[in-house]
Design an enzyme around this catalytic site. Sequence first.
Site, PDB file in Angstrom:
ATOM      1  N   ASP A 126       0.837  -1.184   0.000  1.00 50.02           N
ATOM      2  CA  ASP A 126       0.000   0.000   0.000  1.00 50.02           C
ATOM      3  C   ASP A 126       0.886   1.252   0.000  1.00 50.02           C
ATOM      4  OD1 ASP A 126      -2.760   1.023   0.347  1.00 50.02           O
ATOM      5  OD2 ASP A 126      -1.936   1.872   2.190  1.00 50.02           O
ATOM      6  N   GLU A 128       1.575   0.511  -4.924  1.00 46.84           N
ATOM      7  CA  GLU A 128       1.089   1.796  -5.418  1.00 46.84           C
ATOM      8  C   GLU A 128       2.245   2.790  -5.373  1.00 46.84           C
ATOM      9  OE1 GLU A 128      -3.414   2.326  -3.938  1.00 46.84           O
ATOM     10  OE2 GLU A 128      -1.969   2.226  -2.315  1.00 46.84           O
TER      11      GLU A 128
END
Length: 662
Positions: free
Chosen positions: A355, A384
């Site tokens: 994340d 990400e």
Amino acid sequence: MKENVKEFSDHVFNKEWNEVYSTEQFEKEMYYNGDDLGAVYLGNNTVFKLWSPFAKSVRLNLYKSGDQNANDLIESHIMDQEDKGIWKIEINQNIENIYYTYFVAFDEKYHGLYDCEICDPYAKACGVNGKRAMVVNLENTNPDGWDKDKNPNINLPTCESIIYELHVRDLSSDQSSGIVHAGKFLGLTERNTTVNNKGVIPTGISHIKNLGVTHIHFLPIYDYTMLDETTKDLGDEYNWGYDPLNYNIPEGSYSTNPYDGNIRITELKKMVQSLHNDGISVIMDVVYNHTFNEEYCYNKAVPGYFHRIDEEGIRSNGSACGNDTASERAMVSKYIVDSVLYWAKEYHIDGFRFDLVGLIDVDTINKIRDGLNAIRPNIMMYGEGWILDTNLTKKDVELATQKNINLLNDFAMFNDDIRDAVKGNVFDEEDKGFVSGNTKMIKSLKKSIMGMPDWSNSPDKVINYTSCHDNYTLFDKIRMCDGEKDFNTYVKQNLLAAAIVLLSQGIPLLHAGEEILREKVDSDGKYVSDSVRHPDSVNSIKWDNLNKKEYFETCEYYKGLIKFRKSHPLLMLNTKEKIEQHMEFFSLEHDEVIAYRLYDEKEEMIVIFNSLEKSFELKLENSHEYDIYIKGNKAGVDCIGKCADRVFAEPISCTVVVYSES
Ligand code: CA
């Protein structure tokens, strides 16, 4: 991500200490490189170690139960201070399944400001709601046959992976799933479940297996904070899990008994084992870029150390959660590396989705890569890589962003270019994408179809997707941005979006339920973006939709696309050179149509994405006879027609024809 923004609190901030944490001297003198932090269970003795360089004393508390409210202290022991900020004690008796906490006290001059009882940041097991750790004999948590369990796709090249992003609970929380262990890890071990427990349409893991994906990527399955694990029923209380509590322990609400520290561990292992037996690899979503809040237990042992805090006490907030992790600090970096490697080893996890990895430093990610490579080949890593505004505590630190992708080894990133080009910008409800006739991102879309968006020249570092848990679902977004079309048109646009993702070079990722036109609609009939805390009624996959023709056909289409992709190596080229050698776009007068050829000595494939509301004809120079495999709402590996000097593409659809030598 998002969520959890807390009021600023100075509870775990100490200006004086904060100033030294990132100094070379502190890092050198206080870095502890042992692999024995936490409680190491050795049968008749257990050794506890905690890193807390500024503590004046640390006490170990042993408890009978894991419930923080239970008044059942067995005994307390003063721990010994060692070098490198380590506090240690050895308990010479078998204390398997005994719960524990640390009480960390600081100098009197702080008037008890930082003194507190904490869970062990290195805890491997815990009681309900994760406030007390547990001494665990991990051997006893292994299901039968665990020693033989392994990644079924260990030899699968990265670009041949097809990832399915799933929340444990969404799979089974709707009654129509026919799954007994609704909302639990064990729900993923139930096979041959069908819609409403009748008929033949599979649900749950049988559905996913039939769909043909190779990997399931789970939204957080480590222990997170906000869901009260004492809640018995599924329903209103729900969370995605981007609120980390105990990084090295499974979430209790997914187990059948969150009170006993062993059960959640065993049940997660059973889930992994069962998926492996079904040929599916397991990826977990890990959220090291922030913690639930600043009162994270490691921050209490070492006040403020875990986060990026400036001289004024302001916490860096690139994560929008109010507490960016200071991964550039040696003991934080070590903690993240240790944690990932632990999951890979102990739980046989086959991949990690990071994340907001753009907040984590390159060195930490590369250390994880090296560590994973030493455990097993082919453990996936991706994340990400957005560029976010964060205040690093050291100079000359590179972050793991898209622009730095070439500094990372074997690490892929989400391709937001293809996502936004296909369906429209996720932050603008009205923005349309290619499937709805907007061609403004056409150049970028073509690059993504080649698996090489501007930021990467390597398709095996690119995760192509149009939707995931964040934002609106694909079908909702398509409907919202273009409110004047009929249902069938939206379905066609959805199918076209799926075809683009599954026929592009790179690694495709699907949001669970996308193949059943998943929607997230609240009780007022509004589409829900970011359903992080919405109830199961919004989040669950509605299996009984498969009884309806359009939904069933959509699912068959996705299945057909996946089968088709898997049977054509030309769709899974893994280098820039190969792509440039085997792929070319047709130049067309309309930007609303994209067409390309893929070819090698064995076959020639022509792919057309037609976003026009009218049909389109592509004239061919060759005189081959082509077999049609994808057309209208049909896709698969069976030939469904023939064509020769021209390919006819239906309105808003993908068409694929193949000529092969054999
Ligand atoms: Ca929890």
